[in-house]
Design a protein around this motif. Structure first.
Motif, mmCIF file in Angstrom:
data_model
loop_
_atom_site.group_PDB
_atom_site.id
_atom_site.type_symbol
_atom_site.label_atom_id
_atom_site.label_comp_id
_atom_site.label_asym_id
_atom_site.label_seq_id
_atom_site.Cartn_x
_atom_site.Cartn_y
_atom_site.Cartn_z
ATOM 1 N N GLN A 199 0.856 -1.175 0.000
ATOM 2 C CA GLN A 199 0.000 0.000 0.000
ATOM 3 C C GLN A 199 0.896 1.229 0.000
ATOM 4 N N GLY A 200 0.468 2.287 -0.679
ATOM 5 C CA GLY A 200 1.271 3.501 -0.711
ATOM 6 C C GLY A 200 0.945 4.320 -1.939
ATOM 7 N N THR A 201 1.812 5.256 -2.262
ATOM 8 C CA THR A 201 1.605 6.060 -3.460
ATOM 9 C C THR A 201 1.905 5.205 -4.691
ATOM 10 N N VAL A 202 1.449 5.687 -5.825
ATOM 11 C CA VAL A 202 1.718 5.029 -7.098
ATOM 12 C C VAL A 202 3.198 4.705 -7.241
ATOM 13 N N GLU A 203 4.018 5.680 -6.921
ATOM 14 C CA GLU A 203 5.460 5.512 -7.109
ATOM 15 C C GLU A 203 6.032 4.494 -6.128
ATOM 16 N N GLU A 204 5.588 4.570 -4.870
ATOM 17 C CA GLU A 204 6.081 3.619 -3.864
ATOM 18 C C GLU A 204 5.742 2.182 -4.253
ATOM 19 N N VAL A 205 4.495 1.982 -4.700
ATOM 20 C CA VAL A 205 4.043 0.637 -5.073
ATOM 21 C C VAL A 205 4.904 0.079 -6.217
ATOM 22 N N THR A 206 5.144 0.908 -7.231
ATOM 23 C CA THR A 206 5.886 0.430 -8.401
ATOM 24 C C THR A 206 7.365 0.222 -8.079
ATOM 25 N N LEU A 207 7.958 1.143 -7.334
ATOM 26 C CA LEU A 207 9.372 1.009 -6.948
ATOM 27 C C LEU A 207 9.587 -0.269 -6.149
ATOM 28 N N ASP A 208 8.713 -0.500 -5.191
ATOM 29 C CA ASP A 208 8.861 -1.682 -4.342
ATOM 30 C C ASP A 208 8.704 -2.960 -5.157
ATOM 31 N N LYS A 209 7.686 -2.974 -6.034
ATOM 32 C CA LYS A 209 7.464 -4.161 -6.866
ATOM 33 C C LYS A 209 8.676 -4.427 -7.745
ATOM 34 N N CYS A 210 9.255 -3.373 -8.298
ATOM 35 C CA CYS A 210 10.394 -3.518 -9.199
ATOM 36 C C CYS A 210 11.609 -4.052 -8.460
ATOM 37 N N ARG A 211 11.866 -3.517 -7.271
ATOM 38 C CA ARG A 211 13.012 -3.985 -6.484
ATOM 39 C C ARG A 211 12.873 -5.466 -6.182
ATOM 40 N N ARG A 212 11.693 -5.873 -5.747
ATOM 41 C CA ARG A 212 11.507 -7.267 -5.367
ATOM 42 C C ARG A 212 11.513 -8.203 -6.578
ATOM 43 N N ALA A 213 11.044 -7.691 -7.717
ATOM 44 C CA ALA A 213 11.105 -8.498 -8.943
ATOM 45 C C ALA A 213 12.562 -8.744 -9.332
ATOM 46 N N GLY A 256 19.082 -4.757 -11.410
ATOM 47 C CA GLY A 256 19.280 -6.013 -10.676
ATOM 48 C C GLY A 256 19.219 -5.757 -9.187
ATOM 49 N N PRO A 257 19.361 -6.812 -8.374
ATOM 50 C CA PRO A 257 19.289 -6.662 -6.916
ATOM 51 C C PRO A 257 20.237 -5.574 -6.412
ATOM 52 N N GLY A 258 19.735 -4.718 -5.553
ATOM 53 C CA GLY A 258 20.568 -3.665 -4.972
ATOM 54 C C GLY A 258 20.627 -2.391 -5.795
ATOM 55 N N HIS A 259 20.136 -2.418 -7.015
ATOM 56 C CA HIS A 259 20.124 -1.211 -7.849
ATOM 57 C C HIS A 259 18.819 -0.438 -7.667
ATOM 58 N N GLU A 260 18.907 0.884 -7.869
ATOM 59 C CA GLU A 260 17.722 1.724 -7.750
ATOM 60 C C GLU A 260 16.890 1.653 -9.037
ATOM 61 N N PRO A 261 15.603 1.390 -8.938
ATOM 62 C CA PRO A 261 14.764 1.392 -10.141
ATOM 63 C C PRO A 261 14.632 2.803 -10.732
ATOM 64 N N VAL A 262 14.369 2.862 -12.023
ATOM 65 C CA VAL A 262 14.093 4.117 -12.725
ATOM 66 C C VAL A 262 12.624 4.081 -13.149
#
Lengths: 271, 271
Positions: free
Chosen positions: A125-139, A202-208
């Motif tokens: 749960q969170g803002t649009v950006e938080e949701v997508t950033l988190d999903k991307c990191r975990r993917a 990849g793991p540990g990198h910041e999503p764009v």
């Protein structure tokens, strides 16, 4: 696997998207500050006016207010130095939707070869950006490599941009023919469609992030009802469902996001 | 930190709360199965009737249908063998809400000493039970010890139990005086208040859930508006906000959940 606390998310966002938080309020204070006012427990008495003021200042979905200050499509730039990522020629698009894969594959075809991997990921749960950033990191953690993810929101101005990232649950519950009844009790029918792609090396990198937004109205369903809420979202007198696909892609939230993504990929894909 | 995938959550839930998922559909198929129908991408054409049928079968917030089969308050038992956890005399209640802490401390006072720790935790999207279980697991990791967490939902029957765990965001956006307008377009105003406590012994242990549910109606705000949505939730002709506290505690979702928690703690706290 990565655990992402609000604090961590906030530090991430403050690099690129600090504007999505209300000014003057440290973003990590949101959950803590707001929680006392959310639930059915005794809270200090404050006037309705004051409560509204606080809600407006603190509410994390403040994009409708922010939009007045600055065009939302500029919030997520793709030209900051930290974005100079390395993109392989073959990229995993994390989706369980074959039609989505085909559409995005077709659009990005000249630039990159998109492969598919279906990973079960819970969304936060969170803002649009938080949701997508988190999903991307975990993917990226899950596949242990570079990934592309996508998230779509529908934001009602009368509800201060909700349902936003929760629109999928409301679509499931109500379907395209009933969805517009959510705004029956509100005069303002304006809505904004938001599409956010995220790429992570990849793991540990910041999503764009690559985001497209389109302003429209929530209306009673018109046109084919097979494309999610396309038949309930009207842009300049026509619903998405009533448009030709090519016409829709020019103005749609997803078209805009894909334009940004494609441009960025073109200059970042490994030679 | 623990990462909780849908798959993991499902295996956990299937031990104690399998009934919260639609019968005959493996719960881990939910996100994957449903995703294609959620977003604005081409999907296989199916009839509206069929789509509704599928939505009703697959939708993860199926408690209103389940309630007809079995009283909801029995869904979460606290007497299964796996629940025989060890509870220390001093327990951390993870909340940033001092009033909530005081209220729960007062009710559990004779049984356990409740201490407070405020941990920033992002919540996931999902069913009431998934959200609380995940929050509890991560809280136990964060404090590296036993924890108690709580989550409150408000479910509208006309929206197939939404907003559910997302009610806090809608309360922030609309406030107690506007919240009832969400159901203006729907004839059915019935709502269910759900309170879920979760206890976890520590990292790696399975949380135990204690849930209380109260059926009522969403109404225009009556009574003091300082207690979340208490003024919009009517139980047998009276809103929570109009009730005496002691009267409310007897019938409220939180009162029922705390009764179960207290009884369980009494027989599990270390001598």
């Amino acid at each position: 696997m990565i655990d992402v606390s609000t604090q961590q998310l906030t530090s991430t966002l403050s690099d690129g998207c600090a504007q999505t938080h209300a000014p003057g309020i440290p973003a990590h204070e949101h959950h803590r500050e707001l929680e006392p006012h959310l639930e059915s427990f005794p809270q200090p008495a404050i006037s309705t006016q004051e409560a509204l003021q606080r809600r407006l200042q603190q509410y994390p979905y403040q994009s409708s207010i922010l939009r007045q200050q600055q065009p939302a499509q500029n919030l997520l730039s793709h030209s900051t130095p930290s974005d100079m990522a390395s993109v392989p020629k073959h990229l995993n698009f994390i989706t369980g939707n074959k039609n989505k894969l085909a559409e995005v594959q077709a659009i990005l075809g000249g630039v990159i070869e998109l492969r598919n991997q279906n990973v079960d990921l819970v969304e936060i749960q969170g803002t649009v950006e938080e949701v997508t950033l988190d999903k991307c990191r975990r993917a990226a953690e899950a596949v242990n490599g570079p990934v592309l993810v996508e998230d779509t929101c529908l934001c009602f101005k009368a509800m201060n941009d909700l349902p936003g990232p929760y629109i999928k649950w409301f679509m499931l519950a109500l379907g395209p023919t009933q969805l517009h009844h959510m705004l029956d009790g509100f005069e303002d029918k304006s809505a904004q469609a938001v599409c956010t792609f995220a790429y992570c090396e990849g793991p540990g990198h910041e999503p764009v992030l690559f985001q497209g937004r389109t302003d429209g109205k929530l209306v009673a369903s018109r046109g084919p009802t097979v494309f999610g809420w396309d038949s309930c979202f009207e842009y300049e007198g026509t619903t998405y469902a009533e448009m030709e696909k090519s016409e829709k892609n020019k103005i749609s939230h997803r078209g805009k996001a894909l334009d940004k993504l494609k441009e960025w990929l073109a200059s970042n894909v490994q030679a």
